[in-house]
Every structure is written in structure tokens, then in C-alpha cells.
Scaffold this active site. Structure first.
Site, mmCIF file in Angstrom:
data_model
loop_
_atom_site.group_PDB
_atom_site.id
_atom_site.type_symbol
_atom_site.label_atom_id
_atom_site.label_comp_id
_atom_site.label_asym_id
_atom_site.label_seq_id
_atom_site.Cartn_x
_atom_site.Cartn_y
_atom_site.Cartn_z
ATOM 1 N N SER A 233 -0.599 11.044 -0.119
ATOM 2 C CA SER A 233 -1.719 12.476 0.017
ATOM 3 C C SER A 233 -1.423 12.975 1.062
ATOM 4 C CB SER A 233 -2.986 11.108 0.950
ATOM 5 O OG SER A 233 -2.513 10.232 2.277
ATOM 6 N N TYR B 273 -6.651 10.021 1.792
ATOM 7 C CA TYR B 273 -7.366 8.511 0.371
ATOM 8 C C TYR B 273 -7.707 7.600 0.923
ATOM 9 C CZ TYR B 273 -4.287 11.231 -2.821
ATOM 10 O OH TYR B 273 -4.314 12.711 -3.790
ATOM 11 N N GLY B 274 -7.069 6.712 1.523
ATOM 12 C CA GLY B 274 -7.646 5.069 1.973
ATOM 13 C C GLY B 274 -9.627 5.446 1.960
ATOM 14 N N CYS C 46 1.987 6.268 -2.337
ATOM 15 C CA CYS C 46 1.156 6.019 -1.074
ATOM 16 C C CYS C 46 0.578 4.384 -1.859
ATOM 17 C CB CYS C 46 -0.179 7.121 -1.740
ATOM 18 S SG CYS C 46 -1.199 6.963 -0.991
ATOM 19 N N ASN C 47 0.295 3.911 -1.077
ATOM 20 C CA ASN C 47 -0.358 2.472 -1.577
ATOM 21 C C ASN C 47 -1.642 2.079 -2.221
ATOM 22 O OD1 ASN C 47 1.670 1.640 1.359
ATOM 23 N ND2 ASN C 47 1.389 0.269 -0.386
ATOM 24 N N SER C 48 -2.459 3.866 -1.627
ATOM 25 C CA SER C 48 -3.914 3.312 -1.708
ATOM 26 C C SER C 48 -3.700 3.791 -3.771
ATOM 27 C CB SER C 48 -4.850 4.382 -1.183
ATOM 28 O OG SER C 48 -4.971 3.782 0.164
ATOM 29 N N CYS D 190 1.201 0.527 4.073
ATOM 30 C CA CYS D 190 0.567 2.042 4.140
ATOM 31 C C CYS D 190 2.443 2.863 4.010
ATOM 32 C CB CYS D 190 -0.468 2.290 5.055
ATOM 33 S SG CYS D 190 0.104 4.157 4.579
ATOM 34 N N HIS E 270 2.539 5.893 6.038
ATOM 35 C CA HIS E 270 2.347 6.615 6.299
ATOM 36 C C HIS E 270 3.645 5.933 7.945
ATOM 37 C CE1 HIS E 270 -0.012 9.332 4.612
ATOM 38 N NE2 HIS E 270 0.102 10.004 5.410
#
Length: 268
Positions: A10, A41-42, A73-75, A183, A185
Site C-alpha cells: 500500500s 489498507y488496514g 503487505c499483511n493487510s 505490518c 511498515h
């Protein structure tokens, strides 16, 4: 050398995965696609996230004839992998929170998962905890603010330690000894987080494991896409009209030679 790897996120969080991939594949061509127009995105509705991600990733993977896609990206990984695998015939790698190694590492049997609100609430996350953290106390902490702090840092701004401390205070109070950075990030601000949480809390992320998985899959499945290209090609594509000068500078420092908006990219 294999055909290009498409790394998707994201925002700039996936650069933490890119860095690990570059350590093991220093000459590999990569395209980094980040959907910063819809960051973070979360907080997106699941249907909106899935549709947008699948369209963006498939479009770019076909344009560059990618050997492999990393959804960094985990989400997104908790939702979009099935749709991608239906439409693409190349390997797709998602990011999974490091619950299993955290449970093994924790001496106190008390771990935390720090992720976006979207990742925290997904049934996939609960299933991971049930499967790999049996016997551990697991606390969940959701934050979108940390995503923006990481974005700001990579754009050249100083991390706001007051905001960071406020976000991490519940974790400090919990007395856990192992924290999963769920995440991509968050590794970008891991040093600042460690400063606030102290050395008694171990921080774990999935970057190294993802890079190892990429190497395995390239060798296992992508031999038909080996290319002869002596010039490294590192391209970064964003979905907003423009990005800050600071972020452009950081991307260039990481070796990206082409940094363009999706609307103006001519990569076909």
C-alpha cells in the site's frame, strides 16, 4: 538472472521486504508497486481492498512479465492471495505475521501482535494464533498511526517520538517479552520502537523468511524465465499523481532508477 520480481504494498512498508530480497538477490530486477492513493489498507473495506489489489497487481505483473509476485503487505495478504492465484500462473508470496517463531522464542510465553486494525480483526490472524501460539498469552494491538509514522520517516522526516510512545504505551504496560511486527511498515521504525520498549522486548518480523521463500520459488519454478540482462532494472511505481521529493530521494538511494506514477508509466 530471473525475470523481474513484482513487489506490492500500500505504501513504502514493502521496502523492508525489498531490502531483505536485495541482500540475497543483489542483481535481481525488481518492480516496486505501491498503492499510496489508498493508504492505509488496514482501514479499507475488504471487498474494495481485494478488487483494487488484484487489478493493480495483475496489470503490472503482465506488463513486466514478472517471474514472481510478493504481496509485501499483511493487510492485503490476508485477503487477496486466492484471487491472484486464480488469475496469474506465476508464484505468489504473501506475508504472514511471525506468530510461530515468536511463540517459540518467548521465555515468558507472553507475546504480542502489532498490526493494522484490518489484520488484527481477520479470522486468518486468529487461526494463526490458535495453530502456532497454543499455551502462550497473545495480546493484539492495532495501529494505523504507526504506518504513517513509517511513511514520514522514509520521506525524510524525523519520527515523532511522542506519538510513537503514545501508540506503544499499551505494549509497554503489558509486560510481554516478544512482539511480532505484523505490518511491513513497522520494521522501518523498529529502532525507534526498540528505544521506547527497551531491550527486554524482542521484535520479530517476516522479512528474512520472505526473502528465503522468494529464492526457493525462483529456483524451483521460474527457470523458464531466466533472462540475460547485465543492467539492473529497479523501478518504483506509485498510484498518486506525485510523491514527495524526500521519498523520491530515498527510493533513488535504494537503487531505483525509474520512479514514476502509474498514470505515466510506460512499461509495457
Amino acid at each position: 538472472m530471473f525475470g523481474p520480481i513484482l513487489i506490492f504494498d500500500s505504501g513504502i512498508g514493502g521496502l523492508s521486504i525489498f531490502d531483505e530480497i536485495r541482500k540475497v538477490l543483489p542483481d535481481q530486477d525488481c518492480c516496486y508497486l505501491f498503492d499510496n492513493a489508498r493508504l492505509p489498507y488496514g482501514e479499507l473495506e475488504e471487498s474494495v481492498l481485494i478488487k483494487g489489489c488484484v487489478e493493480l497487481i495483475c496489470e503490472q505483473a503482465l506488463k513486466i512479465d514478472a517471474s514472481l509476485v510478493v504481496v509485501a503487505c499483511n493487510s492485503a495478504s490476508t485477503l487477496v492471495l486466492p484471487g491472484l492465484r486464480e488469475r496469474l500462473s506465476i508464484p505468489i508470496v504473501g506475508v504472514v505475521p511471525a506468530i510461530k517463531p515468536a511463540a517459540k522464542l518467548s521465555i515468558a510465553r507472553h507475546i504480542g501482535l502489532l498490526a493494522t486494525p484490518g489484520t488484527i480483526k481477520r479470522s486468518y490472524t486468529r487461526e494463526l494464533i490458535e495453530q502456532f501460539a497454543d499455551g502462550c498469552k497473545v495480546e493484539l494491538f492495532g495501529s494505523s498511526e504507526l504506518v504513517m509514522l513509517a511513511e514520514a520517516k522514509l520521506a525524510g522526516e524525523s519520527v515523532d517520538l511522542i506519538k510513537l510512545r503514545a501508540q506503544l504505551e499499551p505494549i509497554r504496560q503489558s509486560k510481554l517479552d516478544t512482539l511480532v511486527l505484523g505490518c511491513t511498515h513497522f520494521p522501518i521504525i523498529a529502532s525507534e520502537m526498540q528505544q521506547i520498549l527497551g531491550n527486554g522486548v524482542k521484535l520479530l518480523d517476516s522479512g528474512v523468511a520472505i526473502a528465503q521463500r522468494v529464492v526457493f520459488l525462483l529456483n524451483e519454478f521460474s527457470l523458464d524465465k531466466v533472462v540475460d540482462n547485465r543492467t539492473k532494472n529497479l523501478t518504483a511505481i506509485y498510484t498518486t499523481a506525485e510523491i514527495s521529493a524526500g521519498l523520491t530521494t530515498r527510493l533513488a538511494e535504494k537503487g531505483f532508477t525509474k520512479i514514476v506514477s502509474r498514470s505515466s508509466a510506460n512499461l509495457g
